[in-house]
Design a protein around this motif. Structure first.
Motif, PDB file in Angstrom:
ATOM      1  N   MET A  73      28.261  58.428  28.905  1.00 15.71           N
ATOM      2  CA  MET A  73      28.994  58.896  27.723  1.00 15.71           C
ATOM      3  C   MET A  73      29.239  57.744  26.751  1.00 15.71           C
ATOM      4  SD  MET A  73      31.578  61.839  29.080  1.00 15.71           S
ATOM      5  CE  MET A  73      32.212  62.102  27.439  1.00 15.71           C
ATOM      6  N   ASP A  74      29.492  56.554  27.278  1.00 16.68           N
ATOM      7  CA  ASP A  74      29.712  55.389  26.417  1.00 16.68           C
ATOM      8  C   ASP A  74      28.468  55.054  25.603  1.00 16.68           C
ATOM      9  OD1 ASP A  74      32.313  55.079  27.266  1.00 16.68           O
ATOM     10  OD2 ASP A  74      31.873  53.447  28.663  1.00 16.68           O
ATOM     11  N   ARG A  75      27.282  55.365  26.146  1.00 16.13           N
ATOM     12  CA  ARG A  75      26.038  55.066  25.439  1.00 16.13           C
ATOM     13  C   ARG A  75      25.729  56.086  24.344  1.00 16.13           C
ATOM     14  NH1 ARG A  75      24.773  53.269  30.601  1.00 16.13           N
ATOM     15  NH2 ARG A  75      23.871  55.241  31.259  1.00 16.13           N
ATOM     16  N   LEU A  76      26.419  57.231  24.349  1.00 15.39           N
ATOM     17  CA  LEU A  76      26.212  58.219  23.291  1.00 15.39           C
ATOM     18  C   LEU A  76      26.728  57.674  21.964  1.00 15.39           C
ATOM     19  CD1 LEU A  76      27.452  61.497  25.046  1.00 15.39           C
ATOM     20  CD2 LEU A  76      25.076  60.862  24.578  1.00 15.39           C
ATOM     21  N   SER A  77      26.102  58.090  20.896  1.00 17.64           N
ATOM     22  CA  SER A  77      26.626  57.703  19.579  1.00 17.64           C
ATOM     23  C   SER A  77      27.998  58.356  19.413  1.00 17.64           C
ATOM     24  CB  SER A  77      25.690  58.176  18.468  1.00 17.64           C
ATOM     25  OG  SER A  77      25.770  59.583  18.335  1.00 17.64           O
ATOM     26  N   ASP A  78      28.793  57.818  18.506  1.00 22.97           N
ATOM     27  CA  ASP A  78      30.128  58.374  18.274  1.00 22.97           C
ATOM     28  C   ASP A  78      30.047  59.849  17.883  1.00 22.97           C
ATOM     29  OD1 ASP A  78      31.320  55.949  18.857  1.00 22.97           O
ATOM     30  OD2 ASP A  78      31.520  55.353  16.762  1.00 22.97           O
ATOM     31  N   GLY A  79      29.074  60.200  17.048  1.00 24.25           N
ATOM     32  CA  GLY A  79      28.927  61.589  16.606  1.00 24.25           C
ATOM     33  C   GLY A  79      28.610  62.528  17.751  1.00 24.25           C
ATOM     34  N   TYR A  80      27.704  62.114  18.633  1.00 23.79           N
ATOM     35  CA  TYR A  80      27.352  62.945  19.785  1.00 23.79           C
ATOM     36  C   TYR A  80      28.537  63.067  20.747  1.00 23.79           C
ATOM     37  CZ  TYR A  80      22.331  62.764  18.605  1.00 23.79           C
ATOM     38  OH  TYR A  80      21.108  62.906  18.003  1.00 23.79           O
ATOM     39  N   ARG A 133      24.031  66.480  25.529  1.00 25.62           N
ATOM     40  CA  ARG A 133      23.831  66.995  26.894  1.00 25.62           C
ATOM     41  C   ARG A 133      22.502  66.523  27.468  1.00 25.62           C
ATOM     42  NH1 ARG A 133      25.686  73.254  25.934  1.00 25.62           N
ATOM     43  NH2 ARG A 133      27.940  72.962  26.162  1.00 25.62           N
ATOM     44  N   GLU A 134      21.460  66.555  26.651  1.00 27.16           N
ATOM     45  CA  GLU A 134      20.137  66.110  27.112  1.00 27.16           C
ATOM     46  C   GLU A 134      20.170  64.631  27.482  1.00 27.16           C
ATOM     47  OE1 GLU A 134      16.332  65.981  28.396  1.00 27.16           O
ATOM     48  OE2 GLU A 134      17.536  67.768  27.951  1.00 27.16           O
ATOM     49  N   SER A 135      20.829  63.828  26.687  1.00 27.72           N
ATOM     50  CA  SER A 135      20.942  62.404  26.980  1.00 27.72           C
ATOM     51  C   SER A 135      21.687  62.183  28.302  1.00 27.72           C
ATOM     52  CB  SER A 135      21.668  61.697  25.835  1.00 27.72           C
ATOM     53  OG  SER A 135      21.812  60.331  26.121  1.00 27.72           O
ATOM     54  N   LEU A 136      22.764  62.930  28.509  1.00 25.17           N
ATOM     55  CA  LEU A 136      23.508  62.807  29.770  1.00 25.17           C
ATOM     56  C   LEU A 136      22.645  63.246  30.945  1.00 25.17           C
ATOM     57  CD1 LEU A 136      27.103  64.029  28.835  1.00 25.17           C
ATOM     58  CD2 LEU A 136      26.296  61.682  29.161  1.00 25.17           C
ATOM     59  N   THR A 165      24.463  71.281  12.737  1.00 24.90           N
ATOM     60  CA  THR A 165      24.492  69.875  13.143  1.00 24.90           C
ATOM     61  C   THR A 165      25.358  69.699  14.380  1.00 24.90           C
ATOM     62  OG1 THR A 165      24.140  69.154  10.863  1.00 24.90           O
ATOM     63  CG2 THR A 165      25.057  67.524  12.387  1.00 24.90           C
ATOM     64  N   SER A 166      26.486  70.416  14.414  1.00 25.21           N
ATOM     65  CA  SER A 166      27.353  70.364  15.588  1.00 25.21           C
ATOM     66  C   SER A 166      26.592  70.842  16.824  1.00 25.21           C
ATOM     67  CB  SER A 166      28.601  71.226  15.361  1.00 25.21           C
ATOM     68  OG  SER A 166      29.379  71.280  16.525  1.00 25.21           O
ATOM     69  N   LYS A 167      25.889  71.956  16.691  1.00 24.71           N
ATOM     70  CA  LYS A 167      25.119  72.507  17.818  1.00 24.71           C
ATOM     71  C   LYS A 167      24.009  71.554  18.248  1.00 24.71           C
ATOM     72  CE  LYS A 167      26.039  77.326  16.684  1.00 24.71           C
ATOM     73  NZ  LYS A 167      25.439  78.613  16.274  1.00 24.71           N
ATOM     74  N   ALA A 168      23.327  70.960  17.268  1.00 24.62           N
ATOM     75  CA  ALA A 168      22.240  70.034  17.589  1.00 24.62           C
ATOM     76  C   ALA A 168      22.775  68.784  18.292  1.00 24.62           C
ATOM     77  CB  ALA A 168      21.491  69.644  16.310  1.00 24.62           C
ATOM     78  N   ARG A 169      23.892  68.255  17.793  1.00 31.76           N
ATOM     79  CA  ARG A 169      24.477  67.062  18.427  1.00 31.76           C
ATOM     80  C   ARG A 169      24.901  67.354  19.861  1.00 31.76           C
ATOM     81  NH1 ARG A 169      28.251  64.255  13.731  1.00 31.76           N
ATOM     82  NH2 ARG A 169      26.520  63.700  12.345  1.00 31.76           N
ATOM     83  N   LEU A 170      25.468  68.530  20.089  1.00 32.18           N
ATOM     84  CA  LEU A 170      25.870  68.897  21.448  1.00 32.18           C
ATOM     85  C   LEU A 170      24.646  68.978  22.351  1.00 32.18           C
ATOM     86  CD1 LEU A 170      28.032  69.735  23.480  1.00 32.18           C
ATOM     87  CD2 LEU A 170      27.707  72.098  22.709  1.00 32.18           C
ATOM     88  N   SER A 171      23.607  69.608  21.876  1.00 36.82           N
ATOM     89  CA  SER A 171      22.387  69.743  22.661  1.00 36.82           C
ATOM     90  C   SER A 171      21.796  68.369  22.985  1.00 36.82           C
ATOM     91  CB  SER A 171      21.371  70.586  21.884  1.00 36.82           C
ATOM     92  OG  SER A 171      20.159  70.659  22.584  1.00 36.82           O
ATOM     93  N   ARG A 172      21.737  67.501  22.002  1.00 41.07           N
ATOM     94  CA  ARG A 172      21.178  66.153  22.219  1.00 41.07           C
ATOM     95  C   ARG A 172      22.064  65.318  23.137  1.00 41.07           C
ATOM     96  NH1 ARG A 172      20.008  66.218  16.097  1.00 41.07           N
ATOM     97  NH2 ARG A 172      17.955  67.194  16.065  1.00 41.07           N
TER      98      ARG A 172
END
Length: 180
Positions: free
Chosen positions: A121-128, A164-167, A155-162
């Motif tokens: 989670m720390d590696r996620l961008s602030d927006g994500y 989650r994928e990153s995690l 954008t909110s939906k896309a950031r959430l999806s990205r």
């Protein structure tokens, strides 16, 4: 008392209305700050700063959104700006791995998993991270997140999806390590 009445009382400096407004929202602002920072002291500071700024700027509230949405937008802004400031300071600190002798031993799989998730989670961008925490942990809907962050719903939906994928990608490595 409805929101309009509360706002009218707040605007005239009614201390009871200020207390009611604070009591209605302090827990949610604190939880959001804590989940974003994972630090009680910072979360308390950011919560306090949110209310200070809200009371200072109350006269400028235009009523384009709910009063609570306006407050959460202030809170998110303070949290994200505060986290950026902390990151700048921490860049100058020594990496924890360089201080091996100070590090505590890991015990149990749950703590390893929890630390791995926190690191991911720390590696996620602030927006994500903001969208992930607000949606998955705090239960905000995408239209609320969009309003608070000043972004389109898509954008909110896309950031959430990205996010989650990153995690998922970060955490999939843990499963491979555990089976080795």
């Amino acid at each position: 008392m409805n929101e309009r009445e509360l706002l009218e009382r707040l605007l005239v400096g009614d201390a009871a209305a200020e207390r009611q407004f604070y009591d209605l929202h302090v827990d949610r602002i604190y939880r959001l700050a804590y989940r974003m920072t994972r630090d009680d002291t910072m979360a308390r500071d950011f919560t306090q700063e949110t209310f200070v700024r809200a009371f200072e700027r109350l006269a400028g509230f235009r009523g384009e959104s709910a009063l609570s949405t306006w407050l959460y937008a202030i809170g998110v802004s303070i949290i994200l700006n505060g986290m950026r400031k902390v990151k700048r300071y921490r860049r100058h600190e020594t990496d924890l791995e360089a201080a091996e002798h100070v590090a505590a031993r890991q015990t149990g799989g749950d703590s390893v998993l929890r630390l791995r998730l926190q690191d991911a989670m720390d590696r996620l961008s602030d927006g994500y991270r903001a969208v992930l925490v607000m949606h998955d942990m705090e239960g905000y809907k995408h239209d609320e997140i969009a309003t608070i962050l000043g972004i389109p719903v898509g954008t909110s939906k896309a950031r959430l999806s990205r996010a989650r994928e990153s995690l998922r990608e970060d955490m999939s490595g843990l499963a491979a390590e555990g089976s080795a």
